[in-house]
Design a protein around this motif. Structure first.
Motif, PDB file in Angstrom:
ATOM      1  N   ILE A  34      19.205  48.251  35.599  1.00  0.00           N
ATOM      2  CA  ILE A  34      19.737  47.852  36.902  1.00  0.00           C
ATOM      3  C   ILE A  34      20.433  49.058  37.550  1.00  0.00           C
ATOM      4  O   ILE A  34      21.316  49.673  36.936  1.00  0.00           O
ATOM      5  CB  ILE A  34      20.754  46.687  36.755  1.00  0.00           C
ATOM      6  CG1 ILE A  34      20.116  45.500  36.013  1.00  0.00           C
ATOM      7  CG2 ILE A  34      21.311  46.263  38.111  1.00  0.00           C
ATOM      8  CD1 ILE A  34      18.933  44.865  36.718  1.00  0.00           C
ATOM      9  N   ASP A  83      23.024  50.210  39.647  1.00  0.00           N
ATOM     10  CA  ASP A  83      24.254  49.572  40.097  1.00  0.00           C
ATOM     11  C   ASP A  83      24.884  50.372  41.252  1.00  0.00           C
ATOM     12  O   ASP A  83      25.658  51.309  41.028  1.00  0.00           O
ATOM     13  CB  ASP A  83      25.217  49.476  38.891  1.00  0.00           C
ATOM     14  CG  ASP A  83      26.465  48.679  39.214  1.00  0.00           C
ATOM     15  OD1 ASP A  83      26.750  48.448  40.399  1.00  0.00           O
ATOM     16  OD2 ASP A  83      27.172  48.285  38.258  1.00  0.00           O
ATOM     17  N   LYS A 129      27.054  49.392  43.371  1.00  0.00           N
ATOM     18  CA  LYS A 129      28.494  49.141  43.536  1.00  0.00           C
ATOM     19  C   LYS A 129      29.304  50.128  42.686  1.00  0.00           C
ATOM     20  O   LYS A 129      30.273  50.725  43.160  1.00  0.00           O
ATOM     21  CB  LYS A 129      28.782  47.705  43.106  1.00  0.00           C
ATOM     22  CG  LYS A 129      29.991  47.115  43.744  1.00  0.00           C
ATOM     23  CD  LYS A 129      30.085  45.637  43.431  1.00  0.00           C
ATOM     24  CE  LYS A 129      31.522  45.196  43.566  1.00  0.00           C
ATOM     25  NZ  LYS A 129      31.725  43.840  43.064  1.00  0.00           N
ATOM     26  N   THR A 162      17.148  47.829  41.948  1.00  0.00           N
ATOM     27  CA  THR A 162      18.467  47.547  42.541  1.00  0.00           C
ATOM     28  C   THR A 162      18.629  46.042  42.726  1.00  0.00           C
ATOM     29  O   THR A 162      17.691  45.361  43.131  1.00  0.00           O
ATOM     30  CB  THR A 162      18.625  48.201  43.933  1.00  0.00           C
ATOM     31  OG1 THR A 162      17.554  47.763  44.781  1.00  0.00           O
ATOM     32  CG2 THR A 162      18.625  49.702  43.842  1.00  0.00           C
ATOM     33  N   GLY A 167      24.836  44.389  45.858  1.00  0.00           N
ATOM     34  CA  GLY A 167      25.344  45.304  44.836  1.00  0.00           C
ATOM     35  C   GLY A 167      24.452  46.499  44.557  1.00  0.00           C
ATOM     36  O   GLY A 167      24.681  47.235  43.599  1.00  0.00           O
ATOM     37  N   GLY A 168      23.415  46.681  45.383  1.00  0.00           N
ATOM     38  CA  GLY A 168      22.526  47.826  45.194  1.00  0.00           C
ATOM     39  C   GLY A 168      22.696  48.827  46.319  1.00  0.00           C
ATOM     40  O   GLY A 168      23.605  49.662  46.294  1.00  0.00           O
TER      41      GLY A 168
END
Ligand code: NAD
Length: 291
Positions: free
Chosen positions: A5, A7, A9, A257, A261-262
């Motif tokens: 993932i 991230d 964020k 993503t 949050g991506g």
């Protein structure tokens, strides 16, 4: 195996901590903080939220942001006169006019009125030309954030097949150009592209910037490919969905993503970086990029 993932964020938080230090250094050296003027015309609820988030992000890193909230009845001449004043204000290094504008205002005239050295959205034709020519200049925030995310994750770009879906001036087109400058072989797709699934299947990197929930399915993704989802699609239940069917694609992709949050947090982070970059260049005096 499920994908890594990406991230956005977490990376945005790390970059903002760094920006905060650099902002403090700029302030110590010049006596003033980097300054961003955010102009909002009218009462579009989504625009109000975007503007508020940008203002909070500025405050958190020490960038002085001033908001100009004008009524929707504002004339084009009034808006252009405000931009002219901001262009000449030495405390202001970045000017952002939140789009869309009310229909009686010509968006193009407004974007072209912003001094290219203060154009932190990177939408002015002078900055678009610099991007195409691979010269230094202010780059649009969303594509810049995507490249930062890919670089941080170590996703290789040179020589790879990159497919960008969506040809908007703010995401698809500038991103395609940036990927080309990084030596990817780029295909730019849009609503008239034939057999989009087949085009995506040959990609090492797929970027979706369309605005249609879950358009890109898991079986459109080459095993191990990197997938960047720019789409923000509000669902009837209030939740957000991207342009990629995440639950399917995460099973096939090498990296992906999430939404949210991506890409979103990286976009605002790049706005902060652009404001700092503009402030440094303006403080250094006129150069090719600021004329
Ligand atoms: P846009 O709305 O201006 O244009 C959409 C593009 O998608 C067009 O180029 C169109 O040709 C293409 N398209 C439409 N239907 C298609 C289809 N069926 N197949 C292939 N292509 C198709 O695009 P935009 O402003 O770049 O926004 C795209 C999405 O990204 C939206 O959901 C928007 O909210 C989101 N967005 C997110 C961020 C962020 O920071 N996360 C920033 C900008 C935009």
């Amino acid at each position: 195996m499920a994908a890594t993932i990406l991230d956005g964020k977490a990376l945005a938080q790390a970059r903002r901590a760094q920006i905060q230090e650099e902002v403090a250094r700029f302030r110590a050296e010049t006596g003033i903080p980097p300054g961003l003027a955010v102009v909002l015309v009218g009462d579009d609820p989504a625009s109000r939220i975007y503007v508020r988030n940008k203002e909070r992000a500025c405050q958190a890193v020490g960038i002085a942001s001033e908001q100009h909230h004008l009524p929707s009845s504002t004339s084009q001449a009034q808006l252009l006169s405000l931009i002219d004043r901001l262009n000449r204000d030495p405390r202001i290094h970045g000017i952002l006019v939140q789009l869309p504008l009310p229909p009686h205002i010509d968006e193009r005239a407004v974007i072209e009125a912003i001094h290219p050295a203060k154009d932190v959205d990177g939408f002015h034709p002078a900055n678009v030309a610099r991007l195409v020519l691979n010269q230094e200049g202010l780059r649009p925030c969303t594509p810049a954030g995507i490249l930062a995310l890919l670089d941080h994750a170590g996703v290789p770009l040179a020589g790879t097949e990159a497919v960008v879906v969506g040809r908007s001036n703010i995401v698809g087109k500038p991103l395609a150009m940036m990927l080309l400058h990084r030596d990817a072989t780029v295909t730019l797709c849009h609503s008239r592209t034939r057999d989009l699934a087949a085009v995506c299947r040959r990609a090492d990197l797929v970027v979706a910037a369309v605005g249609r929930a879950e358009l890109i399915r898991g079986d459109w993704i080459k095993p191990g490919a990197a997938v960047i989802d720019v789409g923000i699609n509000r669902q009837p239940d209030g939740s957000l969905k991207g342009d990629v069917a995440f639950d399917e694609a995460v099973q096939v992709a090498g990296a992906i993503t999430p939404v949210p949050g991506g890409v979103g947090p990286m976009t605002i982070t790049m706005l902060l970086e652009n404001t700092l970059q503009a402030a440094r260049q303006l403080a250094a005096g006129p150069s090719e990029a600021t004329r």
